[in-house]
Design an enzyme around this catalytic site. Structure first.
Site: not given
Ligand code: ACO
Length: 332
Positions: A116, A257, A287
């Protein structure tokens, strides 16, 4: 000898998105998630998805043609094509296919992989060729089809990504419009985000076995990547602003990004950049990896938000881990 035209200007943009649109509501019928969860945690509402016969080079070529038309030059003027992608149609590279598809017969073409961060790394790479006087006209494309590489059963990743391509034309000019940049890598955190080779043994002769070409779907430690982004991105932008000798008050637009609205908000807040200067289109596209910054740039240029001479901070971050920022003034 007086060296002229060693400055860098971005003079055209284009973008292309696949027609198929998958909204959160429909996605929540495929995997255990909801529009409420996705929208509140990420800001994403829908994403565009390429079908199995579409290629990265096809959408990248559409974006490149539009950027070349906006710059008002001919494909024959292009000296260099850089395709920033992690999802090339061909592991040997897809940039040469773009060269043929857009008719840029005089250009050299190669792929660049920095996930990214690919667009920002590509911009810095293009600028080196121009500043050394080697090339005058460069097309840089960020294009990715990540939908092919996610596990559609894994709700922690499949809700995040979409497909698309964005392109810019970068030209040599007398007055330099690329004001500053900084690019970084940290391989110690490489295991936070991967689309990696999946080892599968293929015995050839007694004593010799080789691997079979195969990739695992994307794996991500979302929390770590989130932490990394909100800490490292403001640092790298600060460094690039310092190099450009400008303050955040002089910034007209922040184009990050498009990974997560919460990351965009947190970074803008840390930099004291008001939300009306933050360009965001991730609600519509998710994304799109290397494509997200040039797609957002192109939309903002075409809808009249970004005007000639506006000062833009672009910052990418992602797998590697890699991250970087570039400060430039739009147009000549
Ligand atoms: N729908 C419903 N529930 C979900 C989902 C979903 N799609 N995904 C995860 N959950 C649940 C999890 O299982 C967890 O449940 P639990 O508490 O019972 O265990 C709960 O939701 C919280 O999950 P987290 O992973 O803690 O959620 P978080 O608030 O951290 O959000 C996210 C996750 C959106 C992925 C966030 O961490 C994020 O945006 N991180 C950065 C990711 C990013 O930018 N990646 C791209 C980089 S670009 C590249 O190089 C490709």
């Amino acid at each position: 000898m007086i060296l002229q035209n060693l400055g860098v200007a971005i003079t055209g943009s284009g973008s292309a998105l696949p027609a198929n649109c998958l909204d959160n509501e429909t996605l929540s019928k495929l995997v255990d998630t909801s529009d409420e969860w996705i929208a509140s945690r990420t800001g994403i509402r829908q994403r565009r998805l390429a079908n199995s016969s579409q290629s990265v080079s096809e959408i990248a070529s559409i974006a490149a043609k539009d950027a070349i038309a906006m710059a008002g030059i001919s494909p024959l003027d292009i000296d260099l094509i850089i395709l920033a992608t992690s999802t090339a149609d061909d592991l040997f590279g897809s940039a040469c296919q773009i060269q043929t598809q857009i008719g840029a017969t005089n250009a050299v073409a190669f792929d660049l992989t920095a996930a990214c961060s690919g667009f920002v790394f590509g911009l810095v790479t293009a600028a080196q060729f121009i500043r050394t006087g080697v090339y005058q006209n460069v097309v840089l494309i960020g294009g990715d089809i990540l939908s092919r590489w996610v596990d559609w059963q894994d709700r922690s990743t499949c809700v995040l990504f979409g497909d698309g391509a964005g392109a810019v034309v970068i030209q040599a000019t007398e007055s330099d419009r690329l004001l500053g940049f900084e690019i970084r890598s940290d391989g110690t955190q490489n295991n936070c985000l991967n689309l990696s080779y999946s080892p599968e043994s293929q015995p050839l002769t007694p004593g010799i076995e080789v691997g079979k070409g195969n990739f695992k779907p994307i794996t991500m430690n979302g929390k770590e990547v989130y932490r990394f982004a909100v800490q490292r991105v403001p640092e790298v932008i600060d460094k690039a602003l310092f190099r450009a000798n400008i303050t955040t008050e002089q910034v007209d637009w922040l184009i990050l990004h498009q990974a997560n609205q919460r990351i965009l908000d947190a970074v803008a807040q840390r930099l004291n950049i008001p939300s009306h200067k933050v360009i965001s289109n991730l609600a519509s596209y998710g994304n799109t990896s290397a494509a997200s910054i040039p797609i957002a740039l192109d939309e903002a240029v075409r809808n009249g938000q970004i005007k000639t001479g506006d000062t833009i901070v672009a910052s990418g971050f992602g797998a590697g881990l890699t991250w970087g920022a570039a400060i430039f003034k739009w147009g000549i």
